[in-house]
Design a protein around this motif. Structure first.
Motif, PDB file in Angstrom:
ATOM      1  N   LYS A  14       0.834  -1.204   0.000  1.00 30.98           N
ATOM      2  CA  LYS A  14       0.000   0.000   0.000  1.00 30.98           C
ATOM      3  C   LYS A  14       0.867   1.250   0.000  1.00 30.98           C
ATOM      4  CE  LYS A  14      -3.698   2.060   2.813  1.00 30.98           C
ATOM      5  NZ  LYS A  14      -4.567   1.840   4.005  1.00 30.98           N
ATOM      6  N   GLY A  15       0.464   2.227  -0.784  1.00 34.40           N
ATOM      7  CA  GLY A  15       1.183   3.490  -0.832  1.00 34.40           C
ATOM      8  C   GLY A  15       0.880   4.232  -2.114  1.00 34.40           C
ATOM      9  N   THR A  16       1.565   5.320  -2.325  1.00 33.61           N
ATOM     10  CA  THR A  16       1.398   6.035  -3.585  1.00 33.61           C
ATOM     11  C   THR A  16       1.969   5.192  -4.716  1.00 33.61           C
ATOM     12  OG1 THR A  16       3.550   7.130  -3.411  1.00 33.61           O
ATOM     13  CG2 THR A  16       1.651   8.239  -2.380  1.00 33.61           C
ATOM     14  N   PHE A  17       1.638   5.577  -5.930  1.00 32.45           N
ATOM     15  CA  PHE A  17       2.114   4.816  -7.081  1.00 32.45           C
ATOM     16  C   PHE A  17       3.632   4.682  -7.053  1.00 32.45           C
ATOM     17  CE2 PHE A  17       3.641   4.933 -11.551  1.00 32.45           C
ATOM     18  CZ  PHE A  17       3.193   3.680 -11.939  1.00 32.45           C
ATOM     19  N   ARG A  18       4.306   5.764  -6.777  1.00 33.35           N
ATOM     20  CA  ARG A  18       5.771   5.754  -6.747  1.00 33.35           C
ATOM     21  C   ARG A  18       6.290   4.854  -5.624  1.00 33.35           C
ATOM     22  NH1 ARG A  18       9.487   8.958  -8.983  1.00 33.35           N
ATOM     23  NH2 ARG A  18       7.892  10.437  -9.642  1.00 33.35           N
ATOM     24  N   GLU A  19       5.664   4.950  -4.434  1.00 30.84           N
ATOM     25  CA  GLU A  19       6.091   4.134  -3.286  1.00 30.84           C
ATOM     26  C   GLU A  19       5.893   2.648  -3.548  1.00 30.84           C
ATOM     27  OE1 GLU A  19       5.107   7.382   0.278  1.00 30.84           O
ATOM     28  OE2 GLU A  19       3.616   5.881  -0.327  1.00 30.84           O
ATOM     29  N   VAL A  20       4.768   2.326  -4.168  1.00 28.41           N
ATOM     30  CA  VAL A  20       4.483   0.916  -4.466  1.00 28.41           C
ATOM     31  C   VAL A  20       5.468   0.387  -5.497  1.00 28.41           C
ATOM     32  CG1 VAL A  20       2.797  -0.637  -5.545  1.00 28.41           C
ATOM     33  CG2 VAL A  20       2.045   1.021  -3.823  1.00 28.41           C
ATOM     34  N   LEU A  21       5.704   1.174  -6.526  1.00 29.33           N
ATOM     35  CA  LEU A  21       6.593   0.758  -7.609  1.00 29.33           C
ATOM     36  C   LEU A  21       7.998   0.430  -7.098  1.00 29.33           C
ATOM     37  CD1 LEU A  21       5.903   0.488 -10.615  1.00 29.33           C
ATOM     38  CD2 LEU A  21       7.002   2.704 -10.987  1.00 29.33           C
ATOM     39  N   GLU A  22       8.444   1.146  -6.087  1.00 29.36           N
ATOM     40  CA  GLU A  22       9.791   0.949  -5.526  1.00 29.36           C
ATOM     41  C   GLU A  22       9.940  -0.372  -4.781  1.00 29.36           C
ATOM     42  OE1 GLU A  22      10.317   4.401  -3.146  1.00 29.36           O
ATOM     43  OE2 GLU A  22      10.918   5.701  -4.829  1.00 29.36           O
ATOM     44  N   GLN A  23       8.815  -1.051  -4.510  1.00 32.48           N
ATOM     45  CA  GLN A  23       8.873  -2.298  -3.741  1.00 32.48           C
ATOM     46  C   GLN A  23       8.679  -3.527  -4.621  1.00 32.48           C
ATOM     47  OE1 GLN A  23       6.773  -2.153   0.164  1.00 32.48           O
ATOM     48  NE2 GLN A  23       6.146  -0.087  -0.443  1.00 32.48           N
ATOM     49  N   GLY A  24       9.053  -3.413  -5.873  1.00 34.03           N
ATOM     50  CA  GLY A  24       8.885  -4.513  -6.816  1.00 34.03           C
ATOM     51  C   GLY A  24       9.452  -5.825  -6.288  1.00 34.03           C
ATOM     52  N   CYS A  25       8.751  -6.935  -6.542  1.00 32.30           N
ATOM     53  CA  CYS A  25       9.181  -8.242  -6.058  1.00 32.30           C
ATOM     54  C   CYS A  25       8.497  -9.342  -6.865  1.00 32.30           C
ATOM     55  CB  CYS A  25       8.859  -8.404  -4.565  1.00 32.30           C
ATOM     56  SG  CYS A  25       7.090  -8.403  -4.214  1.00 32.30           S
ATOM     57  N   GLY A  26       8.871 -10.579  -6.603  1.00 32.79           N
ATOM     58  CA  GLY A  26       8.324 -11.720  -7.326  1.00 32.79           C
ATOM     59  C   GLY A  26       7.231 -12.456  -6.585  1.00 32.79           C
ATOM     60  N   ASP A  27       6.628 -11.821  -5.579  1.00 35.88           N
ATOM     61  CA  ASP A  27       5.526 -12.440  -4.836  1.00 35.88           C
ATOM     62  C   ASP A  27       4.192 -12.127  -5.509  1.00 35.88           C
ATOM     63  OD1 ASP A  27       7.177 -13.492  -2.812  1.00 35.88           O
ATOM     64  OD2 ASP A  27       7.161 -11.602  -1.706  1.00 35.88           O
ATOM     65  N   TYR A  28       3.134 -12.787  -5.025  1.00 36.94           N
ATOM     66  CA  TYR A  28       1.775 -12.433  -5.442  1.00 36.94           C
ATOM     67  C   TYR A  28       1.387 -11.154  -4.711  1.00 36.94           C
ATOM     68  CZ  TYR A  28       1.331 -17.121  -7.404  1.00 36.94           C
ATOM     69  OH  TYR A  28       1.510 -18.270  -8.141  1.00 36.94           O
ATOM     70  N   VAL A  29       1.022 -10.132  -5.456  1.00 37.28           N
ATOM     71  CA  VAL A  29       0.849  -8.807  -4.853  1.00 37.28           C
ATOM     72  C   VAL A  29      -0.494  -8.191  -5.223  1.00 37.28           C
ATOM     73  CG1 VAL A  29       1.688  -6.419  -4.898  1.00 37.28           C
ATOM     74  CG2 VAL A  29       3.314  -8.304  -4.650  1.00 37.28           C
ATOM     75  N   THR A  30      -1.148  -7.657  -4.207  1.00 36.17           N
ATOM     76  CA  THR A  30      -2.265  -6.739  -4.406  1.00 36.17           C
ATOM     77  C   THR A  30      -1.724  -5.343  -4.148  1.00 36.17           C
ATOM     78  OG1 THR A  30      -4.112  -8.214  -3.870  1.00 36.17           O
ATOM     79  CG2 THR A  30      -4.425  -5.891  -3.408  1.00 36.17           C
ATOM     80  N   ALA A  31      -1.774  -4.485  -5.151  1.00 38.57           N
ATOM     81  CA  ALA A  31      -1.261  -3.120  -5.022  1.00 38.57           C
ATOM     82  C   ALA A  31      -2.416  -2.186  -4.676  1.00 38.57           C
ATOM     83  CB  ALA A  31      -0.591  -2.680  -6.313  1.00 38.57           C
ATOM     84  N   VAL A  32      -2.283  -1.495  -3.561  1.00 34.97           N
ATOM     85  CA  VAL A  32      -3.302  -0.540  -3.120  1.00 34.97           C
ATOM     86  C   VAL A  32      -2.711   0.865  -3.254  1.00 34.97           C
ATOM     87  CG1 VAL A  32      -4.840   0.166  -1.259  1.00 34.97           C
ATOM     88  CG2 VAL A  32      -4.205  -2.243  -1.495  1.00 34.97           C
ATOM     89  N   LEU A  33      -3.226   1.625  -4.219  1.00 36.79           N
ATOM     90  CA  LEU A  33      -2.690   2.960  -4.496  1.00 36.79           C
ATOM     91  C   LEU A  33      -3.476   3.999  -3.710  1.00 36.79           C
ATOM     92  CD1 LEU A  33      -2.230   2.662  -8.372  1.00 36.79           C
ATOM     93  CD2 LEU A  33      -0.623   2.052  -6.531  1.00 36.79           C
ATOM     94  N   THR A  34      -2.744   4.850  -3.004  1.00 34.93           N
ATOM     95  CA  THR A  34      -3.379   5.842  -2.123  1.00 34.93           C
ATOM     96  C   THR A  34      -3.283   7.259  -2.654  1.00 34.93           C
ATOM     97  OG1 THR A  34      -1.339   6.057  -0.822  1.00 34.93           O
ATOM     98  CG2 THR A  34      -2.943   4.402  -0.092  1.00 34.93           C
ATOM     99  N   ASP A  35      -2.815   7.435  -3.888  1.00 36.23           N
ATOM    100  CA  ASP A  35      -2.692   8.786  -4.453  1.00 36.23           C
ATOM    101  C   ASP A  35      -4.047   9.490  -4.399  1.00 36.23           C
ATOM    102  OD1 ASP A  35       0.126   8.676  -6.161  1.00 36.23           O
ATOM    103  OD2 ASP A  35      -0.901   6.750  -6.020  1.00 36.23           O
ATOM    104  N   ARG A  36      -4.054  10.701  -3.896  1.00 38.09           N
ATOM    105  CA  ARG A  36      -5.310  11.456  -3.772  1.00 38.09           C
ATOM    106  C   ARG A  36      -5.803  11.972  -5.115  1.00 38.09           C
ATOM    107  NH1 ARG A  36      -6.986  12.745   1.244  1.00 38.09           N
ATOM    108  NH2 ARG A  36      -5.608  12.270   2.983  1.00 38.09           N
ATOM    109  N   ASN A  37      -4.871  12.317  -5.982  1.00 36.66           N
ATOM    110  CA  ASN A  37      -5.249  12.855  -7.290  1.00 36.66           C
ATOM    111  C   ASN A  37      -5.340  11.729  -8.320  1.00 36.66           C
ATOM    112  OD1 ASN A  37      -5.114  15.498  -6.236  1.00 36.66           O
ATOM    113  ND2 ASN A  37      -2.890  15.526  -6.561  1.00 36.66           N
ATOM    114  N   ASP A  38      -6.137  11.967  -9.362  1.00 39.31           N
ATOM    115  CA  ASP A  38      -6.235  10.995 -10.448  1.00 39.31           C
ATOM    116  C   ASP A  38      -4.865  10.790 -11.077  1.00 39.31           C
ATOM    117  OD1 ASP A  38      -8.920  10.631 -10.111  1.00 39.31           O
ATOM    118  OD2 ASP A  38      -9.495  12.141 -11.600  1.00 39.31           O
ATOM    119  N   LEU A  39      -4.560   9.529 -11.364  1.00 36.02           N
ATOM    120  CA  LEU A  39      -3.260   9.200 -11.938  1.00 36.02           C
ATOM    121  C   LEU A  39      -3.354   9.232 -13.467  1.00 36.02           C
ATOM    122  CD1 LEU A  39      -2.295   6.256  -9.586  1.00 36.02           C
ATOM    123  CD2 LEU A  39      -1.299   8.538  -9.604  1.00 36.02           C
ATOM    124  N   ASP A  40      -2.750  10.225 -14.050  1.00 37.56           N
ATOM    125  CA  ASP A  40      -2.764  10.370 -15.505  1.00 37.56           C
ATOM    126  C   ASP A  40      -1.497   9.721 -16.065  1.00 37.56           C
ATOM    127  OD1 ASP A  40      -3.487  11.070 -18.026  1.00 37.56           O
ATOM    128  OD2 ASP A  40      -2.801  13.153 -17.864  1.00 37.56           O
TER     129      ASP A  40
END
Length: 386
Positions: A286-312
């Motif tokens: 869980k985290g912003t798009f940038r924070e989540v992206l930095e935690q890349g791994c080979g596990d099964y992942v559910t990514a929860v994006l918390t960015d307040r603004n729409d991600l363009d």
């Protein structure tokens, strides 16, 4: 006497359309290694062998490989297993008499007619006999002819049904008795709604399948299946071992293991937990798009994006899938509820029974009972946990 307690293998399971065969075979290989090391006298599998009542050819092949491996790893051990609510009882029951001659007991159906009893297997050790009672998943309607009905001619409750089945057995209180069962037993002092359930479990509307742990008192050890999170129902010796491999995102972070029970003389049992390590963990990041992206791994992942603004970001999904090759899903957490949830309320938005009652407006008690039965039957037939 040393026992391995397993349950809820759910062979053939798909996790959000991800085929878990490789992951399941990895875990089964660990279980075989532990069996080779510990040399249990009996391996107990407490239901839900397969994830579907009609398993695929690949799932049957996977189970065959695991069972063959068990008989090779512990050739002197008895392997005892029962059907769960995900299994087809008649299919599991096939070749029952033939397999029992090989020390493999696959029990798919409970006693249903007068004269039939819960399957009982007796093994011997230096302290004397150990009686194993193998009871597959039971619905009151399945044993109506045997257990009877209430004063109005309706099926009994789950608890009363099992109480009557147990009362038909002659359980020797001076001997050591082990139950293998796949039902929803309630931990002492807890109501059904207080028991944490996983998303991958099939649940009945109204928790009508809840059964008091008091029914387990005649048994020295109860090897239980059905609940996916490891859980003690009544002390160390009446418990759910949980799934050997996480079956849903709600199981993220859970420690999985094989329960090993050593039965000494009557009244003395030593229980230990043998850890299992998955090929891939299930993680919620869980985290912003940038924070989540930095935690890349080979596990099964559910990514929860918390960015307040729409991600363009045009290639957002591609970038996430590149960072997480086994990405399960992408969720957005904005703190806002949908208009539907706001109007219906969070419980109605999730509960089919509540939605149906809301749509039908006025329903009497009998109509609600019929509605519960229909929803529960659909859940069992489709394997849907919600």
């Amino acid at each position: 006497m040393k026992l391995f307690h397993l349950s809820d293998l759910h062979i053939g399971l798909k996790l959000m359309n991800r085929d878990l065969r490789e992951d399941q075979e990895f875990i089964f290989s660990q279980i075989l290694d532990l069996a080779r090391l510990e040399q249990p006298d009996a391996v107990l599998i407490a239901g839900d062998i397969y994830d579907k009542a009609v398993p695929s050819a690949e799932a049957v092949e996977c189970f065959d490989h695991f069972l063959s491996g068990l008989t090779e790893a512990v050739p002197k051990a008895s392997v005892m297993m029962i059907s769960g609510n995900h299994d087809s009882g008649p299919r599991v029951n096939c070749f029952r008499s033939v397999l029992s001659r090989q020390g493999v007991y696959m029990i798919g159906l409970p006693p249903q007619k007068e004269g039939e009893r819960i399957e009982k297997v007796t093994l011997q050790d230096t302290y004397g006999p150990v009686h194993f009672y193998l009871l597959p998943f039971v619905k009151p309607s399945m044993v109506r002819e045997l257990a009877g009905t209430d004063e109005n001619g309706n099926s009994l409750s789950y608890e009363e049904t099992l109480r009557r089945l147990f009362c038909r057995e002659t359980i020797d209180p001076s001997a050591r008795n082990v139950l293998v069962s796949h039902q929803f037993y309630l931990p002492a002092g807890k109501q059904a709604g207080e028991v944490e359930r996983m998303d991958s479990e099939i649940r009945t509307v109204g928790n009508i399948d809840g059964i008091s742990a008091k029914l387990l008192e005649p048994f020295d050890y109860a090897a239980l299946g059905h609940i996916h999170k490891p859980m003690k129902v009544a002390g160390e010796t009446r418990r759910y071992c949980g799934t050997p491999l996480a079956c849903s995102v709600s199981e993220a972070g859970q420690k999985k293991y094989v329960v090993m029970a050593e039965l000494k003389e009557k009244g003395r049992i030593e229980v230990s937990e043998l850890p299992l390590t998955p090929l891939r963990e299930i993680r919620v990041i869980k985290g912003t798009f940038r924070e989540v992206l930095e935690q890349g791994c080979g596990d099964y992942v559910t990514a929860v994006l918390t960015d307040r603004n729409d991600l363009d970001i045009l290639d957002m999904q591609d970038r996430l899938r590149s960072a997480f090759p086994f990405l399960l899903e992408i969720r957005r957490e904005t703190g806002e509820r949908t208009a539907y949830e706001a109007a219906a309320g969070p419980e109605q938005a999730m509960d089919p029974f509540g939605l149906c009652c809301s749509f039908l407006k006025e329903t009497d008690e009998r109509e609600q009972e019929i509605l519960r039965d229909v929803i529960n039957q659909v859940r069992e037939e489709t394997g849907c946990g919600h």
